[in-house]
Scaffold this motif. Structure first.
Motif, PDB file in Angstrom:
ATOM      1  N   PHE A  33       0.790  -1.153   0.113  1.00 50.38           N
ATOM      2  CA  PHE A  33      -0.135  -0.141  -0.082  1.00 50.38           C
ATOM      3  C   PHE A  33       0.916   1.139   0.100  1.00 50.38           C
ATOM      4  O   PHE A  33       0.338   2.353  -0.682  1.00 50.38           O
ATOM      5  N   LEU A  37       0.456   4.120  -2.738  1.00 52.74           N
ATOM      6  CA  LEU A  37       0.294   5.864  -2.462  1.00 52.74           C
ATOM      7  C   LEU A  37       1.436   6.539  -3.018  1.00 52.74           C
ATOM      8  O   LEU A  37       0.973   7.934  -3.325  1.00 52.74           O
ATOM      9  N   SER A 132      -4.944   0.985   0.838  1.00 57.15           N
ATOM     10  CA  SER A 132      -5.065   1.767   2.200  1.00 57.15           C
ATOM     11  C   SER A 132      -5.901   0.812   3.186  1.00 57.15           C
ATOM     12  O   SER A 132      -5.367   0.840   4.258  1.00 57.15           O
ATOM     13  N   SER A 136      -5.819  -0.340   7.336  1.00 58.36           N
ATOM     14  CA  SER A 136      -6.503   0.855   8.061  1.00 58.36           C
ATOM     15  C   SER A 136      -8.095   0.637   8.222  1.00 58.36           C
ATOM     16  O   SER A 136      -8.778  -0.123   7.575  1.00 58.36           O
ATOM     17  N   VAL A 139      -9.722   5.943   6.775  1.00 60.38           N
ATOM     18  CA  VAL A 139      -8.892   6.698   6.091  1.00 60.38           C
ATOM     19  C   VAL A 139      -9.463   8.118   5.672  1.00 60.38           C
ATOM     20  O   VAL A 139     -10.679   8.130   5.412  1.00 60.38           O
ATOM     21  N   ILE A 179      -2.925  11.944   2.626  1.00 64.10           N
ATOM     22  CA  ILE A 179      -3.590  10.891   3.077  1.00 64.10           C
ATOM     23  C   ILE A 179      -3.362  10.377   4.245  1.00 64.10           C
ATOM     24  O   ILE A 179      -2.304   9.832   4.300  1.00 64.10           O
ATOM     25  N   LEU A 181      -3.784   7.724   7.120  1.00 59.00           N
ATOM     26  CA  LEU A 181      -4.316   6.346   7.396  1.00 59.00           C
ATOM     27  C   LEU A 181      -4.517   5.839   9.079  1.00 59.00           C
ATOM     28  O   LEU A 181      -3.415   6.019   9.549  1.00 59.00           O
TER      29      LEU A 181
END
Length: 626
Positions: A33, A37, A132, A136, A139, A179, A181
């Motif tokens: 992940f 990202l 993600s 997570s 998010v 972003i 998480l």
């Protein structure tokens, strides 16, 4: 912009299915992940760099482009930020709420029916962001589009990945995307700086954007940012300084795949045309490589070190659409569009050069790494065959790389080259013989093959849908002509020792041919005795220039109207069944037998009958009179 305090949305149904698959451990390699990202952040920065070339906003232009990773162990959060192009409200709904791809439902069905291996979904439909949710429980995405001048009009997107997401207005000081998480309790090992550094080094070391991680200076009691990747484009590093592992890791990042490439080629060209290319042959084809509405072909294009576009398919012929890679040229204008790129003379020159380099790479693979070439052919052979018709200039080189199965092969695997076939031709053989059919088993049991097996002459078995079309363009190999054994061969008598003499055809035999012409006058073009058939009483062929059976089936399947094929019925006068029919004194029975002979030949040639019930009725009628 008028956004309510908070808006609630449902994920698109296909997106929800993707999320369910990933959250339930579709990925065995959870750390992927981070690569996904970072790759998205890098793309966002490359895009804003391109946008800003034509703008005069010095504040933005003078910003240092970067990707930043920060960890908060108190809140169990990991944040990846970029100062890239950012997203509008509509873009965040489109990018994070839907998977806009016409082939999504089909692919999801294949996941259920074929039980795809772990990690195989990575990179499909641009679903990298959704990875993600593997680690997570929630998010949050904060984003501000680079054209949005008011910080309070930034967008906050939030979801737990269980079917819904919300959007509201927020304040974001800088352009770009954050972003955040909120990691599951089982995934807190991703809150360790050393682990993040190792993952970035493994997957994203050669991302051309600096990647920084937040660290703490115990002595001075302050946080600071430390760059953890080389941030130098791999393709611009001298080949002698790059390891195989670095090439492979770059490919994985570029293609969003966990598989290593089969092979690659890295070139720097100077002179009239100045460019650098780094081209890879993948190990597996894209799931949608045959879906021309959704597949994204081509290379990532840079001009004078500046990212321009993904999927620049103008630099590759369509039959090489499986190639992944980078091209960086100094000979094109920065502001070039896809439409102008298509017609640009520099593009045409580069396409010609890159095509030759790729064909050389494939040839080297076939000679030096034969086991890898088997993988290449299994994955891409069907696509590569398109080059025979598409690329006339390189047709001979493409032909050398084709692989076939044959009646002398151990099975259906396509491993025989044309050069190997020619090297093992029989003494009196002057042509390359081939047979087209619907599938391997039909081809390998064809009644046409008897005389060739008896005389130890190899026949190529062509059963891919594209083969008939390809053979219209592949008429000879190194001045040796191809001959379809489904069609009339003018040189047949010179090549084979026949099993009977024409003068041995009796008057009864001649009368039998006349009856066939009468009974089948609306079904066939002509009928003749043949010395080609060994173990079968009859078979159908066509004239040299006539459309083949397989080609006609392709046209009909595509909804094209074509005239009925005019077959020639060949009769084996030495076969016991033919002898028995000729001796039969009952004209009604003979007529029925003639219809059965034709239908069984048609069934062997086409694989189907327009009316099988009539065929069954005629067989039953014969049985009753035995």
């Amino acid at each position: 912009m008028n956004i309510p305090k908070k808006e609630k949305y449902q994920f698109q149904s296909e997106t929800k299915q993707i999320l369910d698959l990933m959250i339930h451990s579709l990925y065995s390699n959870k750390e992927i992940f981070i690569r996904e990202l970072i790759s998205n952040a890098s793309d966002a920065i490359e895009k804003i760099r391109f946008q800003l070339l034509s703008q005069k906003n010095n504040t933005i232009q003078n910003m240092k482009m970067k990707i930043r990773i920060s960890i908060n162990k108190q809140s169990n959060t990991l944040m990846i930020s970029d100062n890239g192009i950012g997203m509008t409200k509509d873009e965040i709904i489109q990018n994070l709420g839907t998977i806009a791809n016409s082939g999504t439902k089909k692919f999801l069905h294949s996941i259920n029916s074929k039980k795809l291996k772990n990690n195989e979904l990575i990179g499909k439909f641009g679903v990298g962001f959704y990875s993600s949710f593997i680690v997570s429980e929630k998010v949050i995405v904060k984003t501000r589009h680079h054209t949005e001048l008011e910080p309070n009009n930034s967008i906050l997107w939030e979801s737990d990945g269980k079917g819904e997401y919300t959007i509201k207005k927020t304040n974001k000081k800088d352009f770009g995307t954050d972003i955040e998480l909120y990691l599951k309790n089982t995934e807190i090992d991703f809150l360790e700086n050393w682990k993040i550094k190792n993952i970035v080094c493994k997957y994203s070391d050669h991302i051309s954007i600096p990647i920084e991680i937040q660290e703490y200076d115990e002595k001075n009691k302050v946080f600071f940012w430390k760059q953890i990747n080389k941030a130098k484009a791999l393709w611009r590093i001298p080949k002698s300084e790059i390891t195989d592992n670095e090439y492979q890791d770059f490919y994985k990042n570029l293609s969003k795949s966990n598989d290593e490439p089969l092979s690659w080629i890295h070139n720097k060209v100077e002179g009239t045309q100045e460019y650098i290319s780094l081209l890879y042959i993948p190990k597996k084809s894209d799931w949608n490589i045959w879906n021309f509405d959704s597949i994204k072909n081509g290379l990532k294009l840079y001009i004078k070190k500046t990212y321009i576009m993904d999927d620049a398919n103008q630099f590759l012929p369509n039959y090489l659409r499986f190639i992944k890679g980078i091209i960086d040229t100094n000979n094109l204008p920065i502001n070039i569009s896809r439409e102008i790129l298509q017609e640009n003379n520099v593009t045409k020159i580069l396409k010609k050069s890159l095509t030759k380099r790729i064909l050389t790479l494939i040839k080297n693979l076939s000679v030096e790494k034969k086991e890898k070439y088997k993988i290449f052919w299994k994955e891409f052979g069907l696509i590569f065959k398109e080059g025979i018709a598409e690329d006339i200039e390189n047709k001979n080189q493409i032909a050398e790389l084709l692989r076939f199965s044959s009646i002398q092969s151990n099975g259906k695997e396509q491993e025989l080259s044309l050069q190997e076939y020619v090297n093992n031709m029989s003494k009196n053989q002057t042509k390359i013989y081939f047979l087209t059919a619907e599938n391997y088993h039909t081809a390998n049991t064809s009644p046409h093959l008897g005389i060739y097996r008896k005389n130890n002459i190899n026949v190529l078995l062509l059963y891919d849908k594209i083969d008939d079309w390809m053979m219209n363009y592949l008429t000879e190999f190194k001045e040796i002509k191809f001959q379809s054994i489904n069609k009339i061969d003018d040189d047949f008598e010179k090549t084979f020792n026949t099993s009977y003499k024409k003068e041995n055809i009796t008057e009864e035999m001649q009368e039998f041919l006349k009856k066939i012409r009468i009974v089948l006058k609306n079904e066939i073009k002509s009928v003749q005795y043949s010395n080609k058939l060994i173990d079968t009483p009859c078979a159908l062929i066509t004239e040299k220039d006539a459309m083949s059976t397989q080609m006609s089936k392709l046209f009909l399947a595509a909804g094209k109207k074509i005239p009925p094929l005019q077959y020639i019925l060949e009769i084996n006068p030495m076969h016991p069944l033919i002898t028995k029919i000729i001796s039969n004194q009952n004209d009604k029975n003979i007529n029925t037998w003639i219809k059965i002979l034709f239908d069984q030949s048609l069934l062997a040639e086409k694989g189907s009958l327009d009316n099988p019930n009539i065929f069954i009725k005629n067989i039953n009628q014969i049985f009753m009179h035995q």
